[in-house]
Design a protein around this motif. Structure first.
Motif, mmCIF file in Angstrom:
data_model
loop_
_atom_site.group_PDB
_atom_site.id
_atom_site.type_symbol
_atom_site.label_atom_id
_atom_site.label_comp_id
_atom_site.label_asym_id
_atom_site.label_seq_id
_atom_site.Cartn_x
_atom_site.Cartn_y
_atom_site.Cartn_z
ATOM 1 N N ALA A 1 8.104 16.100 4.373
ATOM 2 C CA ALA A 1 6.831 15.417 4.169
ATOM 3 C C ALA A 1 6.841 14.709 2.835
ATOM 4 N N VAL A 2 5.999 13.688 2.724
ATOM 5 C CA VAL A 2 5.834 12.948 1.485
ATOM 6 C C VAL A 2 4.346 12.647 1.319
ATOM 7 N N ALA A 3 3.864 12.661 0.085
ATOM 8 C CA ALA A 3 2.454 12.396 -0.183
ATOM 9 C C ALA A 3 2.198 10.913 -0.371
ATOM 10 N N HIS A 4 0.985 10.494 -0.003
ATOM 11 C CA HIS A 4 0.538 9.115 -0.217
ATOM 12 C C HIS A 4 -0.900 9.180 -0.715
ATOM 13 N N ALA A 5 -1.169 8.576 -1.863
ATOM 14 C CA ALA A 5 -2.484 8.679 -2.488
ATOM 15 C C ALA A 5 -3.256 7.372 -2.466
ATOM 16 N N GLY A 6 -2.848 6.410 -1.626
ATOM 17 C CA GLY A 6 -3.527 5.123 -1.581
ATOM 18 C C GLY A 6 -4.847 5.186 -0.840
ATOM 19 N N ASP A 7 -5.739 4.256 -1.145
ATOM 20 C CA ASP A 7 -7.035 4.141 -0.488
ATOM 21 C C ASP A 7 -6.847 3.341 0.793
ATOM 22 N N ILE A 8 -6.886 4.010 1.935
ATOM 23 C CA ILE A 8 -6.580 3.340 3.195
ATOM 24 C C ILE A 8 -7.722 2.446 3.675
ATOM 25 N N ALA A 9 -8.846 2.423 2.969
ATOM 26 C CA ALA A 9 -9.917 1.487 3.280
ATOM 27 C C ALA A 9 -9.750 0.177 2.522
ATOM 28 N N THR A 10 -8.594 -0.007 1.880
ATOM 29 C CA THR A 10 -8.213 -1.280 1.279
ATOM 30 C C THR A 10 -6.952 -1.774 1.978
ATOM 31 N N SER A 11 -6.787 -3.080 2.033
ATOM 32 C CA SER A 11 -5.610 -3.630 2.713
ATOM 33 C C SER A 11 -4.329 -3.188 2.025
ATOM 34 N N ASP A 12 -4.321 -3.202 0.694
ATOM 35 C CA ASP A 12 -3.122 -2.783 -0.034
ATOM 36 C C ASP A 12 -2.799 -1.313 0.229
ATOM 37 N N GLY A 13 -3.837 -0.463 0.223
ATOM 38 C CA GLY A 13 -3.616 0.955 0.459
ATOM 39 C C GLY A 13 -3.115 1.235 1.862
ATOM 40 N N ALA A 14 -3.685 0.547 2.855
ATOM 41 C CA ALA A 14 -3.247 0.734 4.234
ATOM 42 C C ALA A 14 -1.820 0.231 4.429
ATOM 43 N N ALA A 15 -1.508 -0.912 3.814
ATOM 44 C CA ALA A 15 -0.148 -1.448 3.925
ATOM 45 C C ALA A 15 0.860 -0.514 3.270
ATOM 46 N N SER A 16 0.470 0.086 2.152
ATOM 47 C CA SER A 16 1.403 0.976 1.462
ATOM 48 C C SER A 16 1.612 2.274 2.232
ATOM 49 N N ALA B 1 -20.743 2.798 2.097
ATOM 50 C CA ALA B 1 -19.647 3.705 1.754
ATOM 51 C C ALA B 1 -19.146 4.451 2.985
ATOM 52 N N VAL B 2 -20.066 4.933 3.818
ATOM 53 C CA VAL B 2 -19.671 5.698 5.004
ATOM 54 C C VAL B 2 -18.992 4.798 6.032
ATOM 55 N N VAL B 3 -19.565 3.624 6.280
ATOM 56 C CA VAL B 3 -18.950 2.697 7.234
ATOM 57 C C VAL B 3 -17.589 2.232 6.724
ATOM 58 N N ARG B 4 -17.490 2.052 5.421
ATOM 59 C CA ARG B 4 -16.222 1.604 4.842
ATOM 60 C C ARG B 4 -15.107 2.603 5.088
ATOM 61 N N VAL B 5 -15.337 3.873 4.750
ATOM 62 C CA VAL B 5 -14.239 4.832 4.846
ATOM 63 C C VAL B 5 -13.914 5.169 6.295
ATOM 64 N N HIS B 6 -14.940 5.280 7.154
ATOM 65 C CA HIS B 6 -14.666 5.654 8.536
ATOM 66 C C HIS B 6 -14.181 4.466 9.366
ATOM 67 N N LEU B 7 -14.934 3.389 9.383
ATOM 68 C CA LEU B 7 -14.614 2.285 10.289
ATOM 69 C C LEU B 7 -13.546 1.358 9.706
ATOM 70 N N GLY C 1 -11.672 2.167 7.278
ATOM 71 C CA GLY C 1 -10.530 3.047 7.031
ATOM 72 C C GLY C 1 -9.744 3.376 8.284
ATOM 73 N N HIS C 2 -10.282 3.063 9.459
ATOM 74 C CA HIS C 2 -9.519 3.116 10.702
ATOM 75 C C HIS C 2 -8.874 1.759 10.989
ATOM 76 N N PHE C 3 -9.656 0.706 10.822
ATOM 77 C CA PHE C 3 -9.177 -0.641 11.153
ATOM 78 C C PHE C 3 -7.941 -1.036 10.352
ATOM 79 N N LEU C 4 -7.965 -0.856 9.049
ATOM 80 C CA LEU C 4 -6.872 -1.372 8.228
ATOM 81 C C LEU C 4 -5.538 -0.647 8.459
ATOM 82 N N PRO C 5 -5.488 0.693 8.476
ATOM 83 C CA PRO C 5 -4.205 1.318 8.818
ATOM 84 C C PRO C 5 -3.727 0.937 10.217
ATOM 85 N N LEU C 6 -4.657 0.856 11.171
ATOM 86 C CA LEU C 6 -4.288 0.455 12.521
ATOM 87 C C LEU C 6 -3.719 -0.959 12.526
#
Length: 310
Positions: free
Chosen positions: A76-91, A128-134, A136-141
């Motif tokens: 396993a490896v850790a990832h600390a990026g914010d997945i509700a940002t494009s850069d974080g999801a890409a990383s 804030a809630v819509v950002r992290v949930h919705l 935060g799903h869209f960008l990693p996907l």
């Protein structure tokens, strides 16, 4: 390690605690190499200390889960990026590919709560809630799908899986959780569209609506969430993970665009909006006619499920 996910690389967001941690450990136990994403924030999304229980200092929640997996003989490896940002999801995708050479499964799980009755719900809390949930799903996907589409176009069609996390609140509504319910309902819509669009590239997309004891649910379900002294702990987050692991494996071939509820030892295939009783006049209704016919149709229809907390 052998198992249903042997050889697969799985990224799990919000995997430092609760359901995400349980999923990460379960995937690793089935042979997957896991990218453990977590920001280490509090239950409401605000900074809550680096330690796995919110204490200052010490290992981050993601690092702690990575250590657990490695101690059990996994990778396993850790990832600390914010997945509700494009850069974080890409990383997140880049971390999987650069570390292990591939990505096979994405589990979108990260989220937090800011519960308020609608008249007291602030715009900032809603956002804030819509950002992290919705989001935060869209960008990693989006970034994972772009990677897999490129693989498919290069002649390496993947056996890719996405498992999104909705909620009973998104399926039926939940009093005091307007933003959360709206975001979780949006995740179901996103799941259906993604499944339809991405199947041609070897990508299956499903969603689960879990019920389990986590930091997010302990306030709303305090009485029901207490772990029993003996016997089966129906509210343990680990009960949800077997279904998520199966959906994230090659064994789930042919299952896509579906929503499952998972709680304790129960798995339910959810059946969403579909046409019910209908009437067609063949011409425009008057308001009075439309109302009268609507009431007749409602009398023939199945009643809706109860909103949680109502």
């Amino acid at each position: 390690m052998s198992g249903i996910c042997a050889g697969r690389v799985v990224a799990v967001t919000g995997a430092g605690r609760g359901l995400g941690r349980a999923h990460a450990l379960a995937f690793a136990a089935e042979g997957a190499r896991v990218v453990v994403n977590d920001l280490g924030v509090g239950p409401d999304g605000t900074p809550g200390g680096a330690g796995p229980d919110g204490e200052p200092g010490g290992a981050s929640p993601a690092d702690a889960v990575v250590a657990e997996i490695r101690a059990a003989g996994g990778e396993a490896v850790a990832h600390a990026g914010d997945i509700a940002t494009s850069d974080g999801a890409a990383s997140l995708v880049a971390t999987a590919v650069e570390t292990y050479g591939r990505l096979d499964t994405l589990v979108n799980n990260a989220g937090f709560l800011r519960d308020r009755m609608l008249v007291n719900l602030t715009e900032d809390d809603w956002d804030a809630v819509v950002r992290v949930h919705l989001k935060g799903h869209f960008l990693p996907l989006k970034h994972a799908a772009a990677h897999w589409r490129a693989e498919a176009k290069a002649g390496r069609t993947p056996v890719a899986r996405v498992v999104n996390t909705s909620s009973g609140a998104g399926l039926l509504g939940s009093v005091g959780q307007g933003g959360y319910s709206a975001a979780k309902a949006g995740i179901v819509g996103l799941t259906l569209v993604a499944a339809a669009e991405l199947g041609r590239y070897g990508i299956q997309v499903n969603a689960v609506a879990p019920a389990a004891r986590t930091r997010m649910t302990e306030g709303a379900f305090a009485a029901a969430m207490a772990a029993p002294a003996t016997g089966f702990d129906a509210m343990a987050p680990e009960n949800v993970s077997p279904l998520v692991v199966w959906l994230g494996s090659a064994a789930s071939a042919g299952v896509t665009g579906r929503v499952f509820e998972a709680e304790g030892g129960r798995i339910t295939v959810m059946e969403g909006w579909r046409p019910g009783p209908t009437a067609d006049k063949g011409a425009r209704w008057t308001p009075a006619e439309a109302g009268e016919r609507a009431r007749e149709l409602l009398s023939e229809a199945e009643p809706p499920g109860a909103v949680y907390g109502a």
